[in-house]
Design a protein around this motif. Structure first.
Motif, mmCIF file in Angstrom:
data_model
loop_
_atom_site.group_PDB
_atom_site.id
_atom_site.type_symbol
_atom_site.label_atom_id
_atom_site.label_comp_id
_atom_site.label_asym_id
_atom_site.label_seq_id
_atom_site.Cartn_x
_atom_site.Cartn_y
_atom_site.Cartn_z
ATOM 1 N N ASN A 9 -7.561 0.177 4.465
ATOM 2 C CA ASN A 9 -7.273 1.604 4.637
ATOM 3 C C ASN A 9 -8.329 2.354 3.826
ATOM 4 O OD1 ASN A 9 -6.236 4.174 4.715
ATOM 5 N ND2 ASN A 9 -4.357 3.697 3.578
ATOM 6 N N LYS A 11 -8.867 5.416 3.684
ATOM 7 C CA LYS A 11 -8.399 6.746 3.261
ATOM 8 C C LYS A 11 -9.521 7.775 3.476
ATOM 9 C CE LYS A 11 -5.046 4.579 0.262
ATOM 10 N NZ LYS A 11 -4.197 4.638 -0.917
ATOM 11 N N HIS A 95 2.534 6.183 6.115
ATOM 12 C CA HIS A 95 1.969 5.932 4.787
ATOM 13 C C HIS A 95 2.589 6.906 3.780
ATOM 14 C CE1 HIS A 95 -0.793 5.507 1.470
ATOM 15 N NE2 HIS A 95 -1.175 4.362 2.003
ATOM 16 N N GLU A 167 4.799 -1.047 1.071
ATOM 17 C CA GLU A 167 3.951 -0.549 -0.007
ATOM 18 C C GLU A 167 4.798 0.199 -1.030
ATOM 19 O OE1 GLU A 167 -0.398 0.003 1.407
ATOM 20 O OE2 GLU A 167 0.723 1.761 2.033
ATOM 21 N N ILE A 172 0.667 1.847 -5.481
ATOM 22 C CA ILE A 172 -0.480 2.280 -4.679
ATOM 23 C C ILE A 172 -1.499 2.991 -5.548
ATOM 24 C CG2 ILE A 172 -1.227 3.780 -2.798
ATOM 25 C CD1 ILE A 172 1.385 3.259 -1.425
ATOM 26 N N GLY A 173 -2.691 2.416 -5.616
ATOM 27 C CA GLY A 173 -3.794 3.052 -6.348
ATOM 28 C C GLY A 173 -3.570 3.117 -7.851
ATOM 29 N N SER A 213 -2.457 -1.984 -4.641
ATOM 30 C CA SER A 213 -3.355 -2.619 -5.614
ATOM 31 C C SER A 213 -3.638 -4.095 -5.323
ATOM 32 C CB SER A 213 -2.824 -2.429 -7.036
ATOM 33 O OG SER A 213 -2.738 -1.035 -7.348
ATOM 34 N N LEU A 232 -2.225 -4.626 3.220
ATOM 35 C CA LEU A 232 -2.836 -3.330 3.558
ATOM 36 C C LEU A 232 -3.527 -2.880 2.274
ATOM 37 C CD1 LEU A 232 -3.367 -0.907 5.374
ATOM 38 C CD2 LEU A 232 -1.110 -0.022 4.775
ATOM 39 N N GLY A 234 -6.260 -0.597 0.054
ATOM 40 C CA GLY A 234 -6.990 0.662 -0.085
ATOM 41 C C GLY A 234 -8.295 0.432 -0.829
ATOM 42 N N GLY A 235 -8.274 0.695 -2.141
ATOM 43 C CA GLY A 235 -9.486 0.671 -2.963
ATOM 44 C C GLY A 235 -10.359 -0.559 -2.762
HETATM 45 P P1 PGA Z 1 -4.499 0.560 -2.886
HETATM 46 O O1 PGA Z 1 -3.927 1.380 -1.630
HETATM 47 O O2 PGA Z 1 -4.862 -0.812 -2.397
HETATM 48 O O3 PGA Z 1 -5.699 1.342 -3.334
HETATM 49 O O4 PGA Z 1 -3.399 0.520 -3.911
HETATM 50 C C1 PGA Z 1 -3.096 0.765 -0.680
HETATM 51 C C2 PGA Z 1 -2.669 1.755 0.374
HETATM 52 O O5 PGA Z 1 -2.366 2.911 0.040
HETATM 53 O O6 PGA Z 1 -2.628 1.434 1.571
#
Ligand code: PGA
Length: 253
Positions: A9, A11, A95, A167, A172-173, A213, A232, A234-235
């Motif tokens: 993702n 973003k 999300h 999630e 998340i993040g 994460s 899934l 993100g970073g």
């Molecule tokens: P993250 O994000 O891996 O940066 O924690 C995951 C997401 O929001 O899908």
């Protein structure tokens, strides 16, 4: 049986040029242990990344959002038909950033899911609990409510095109990952809830991804859990090396 899936993702990150390089780099890194890789890119990147992905069948294209109306006077919105037209095969719906910042509730989410499926998209449906719900140990009830209000209006044939991404919002993040056991417990609960509504075959065939994460250092332990079918991300999906390492973190089947 269900697929192992690594979904990135992006973003609201990445220039078009960097996005093309990342997609090309992932093709060249030739990851082998996942069944499917999905790149959920910004709307502006869909058509160009689609061109890069042509001629291979491991990495698939996804969008991060879709309008809850089919067409017409909705300035600034992007319809499900437009996503398909741009080459997307998947779309993220539900999300926590969309639920939180843009107030997307069950009514909106179920309209989005229905329109996406009607237009031939597969849906990565996201759900998860905030920190205070986890601290009160009420996460199962929270997740059950989300499933029932957003997803359980679908019939069994529609469920074949749904992937679920659990999630926990507190992960998340934030760098705080759910422990592999916390992920497994919740994924098993989600699968049991699916089974009680749709039966064992659909429950066993639905891929349930963990998000929050995920990084190369923790992916293989999380993915080794029985009911965790991928991530899934993100970073850690924004760099070829880290995302390719995650795509290669699945146990043998
Ligand atoms: P993250 O994000 O891996 O940066 O924690 C995951 C997401 O929001 O899908």
């Amino acid at each position: 049986m269900r697929d192992y899936i690594a979904a990135g993702n992006w973003k609201m990150n990445m220039s078009i040029a960097n996005g093309k390089d990342l997609a090309q780099g992932l093709i060249e890194s030739n990851t082998t242990s996942s069944d499917k890789v999905i790149l959920c890119v910004p709307f502006t990147h869909l058509a160009v990344v689609n061109e890069i992905l042509k001629g291979q069948d491991l990495i698939h294209l996804g969008a991060q959002n879709v309008c809850c109306e089919p067409s017409g006077a909705f300035t600034g919105e992007i319809s499900a038909a437009m996503l398909t037209d741009a080459g997307a095969k998947y779309v993220l719906i539900g999300h926590s950033e969309r639920r939180g910042y843009y107030h997307e509730d069950a009514g909106i989410l179920s309209k989005k899911i229905t329109l996406a499926l009607e237009n031939g998209l597969k849906v990565i449906y996201c759900l998860g609990e905030p920190l205070e719900v986890r601290q009160a140990n009420e996460q199962n009830a929270h997740i059950k409510t989300q499933l029932e209000s957003d997803l359980f209006l679908l019939d069994a044939s529609q469920m074949a095109n749904i992937t679920i991404a659990y999630e926990p919002i507190w992960a998340i993040g934030t760098g705080k990952t759910a422990s592999p056991e916390q992920a497994q417990d919740m994924h098993a609960f989600i699968r049991a809830t699916l089974e009680s509504k749709y039966g064992a075959t659909i429950a066993q065939n639905t891929s349930i991804l963990y998000g929050g994460s995920v990084k190369p250092a923790n992916a293989s332990e999380i993915f080794s859990k029985e009911d965790v079918d991928g991530g899934l991300v993100g970073g850690a999906s924004l760099k070829v090396d880290s995302f390719a390492a995650i795509c290669n973190s699945f146990p043998p089947k």
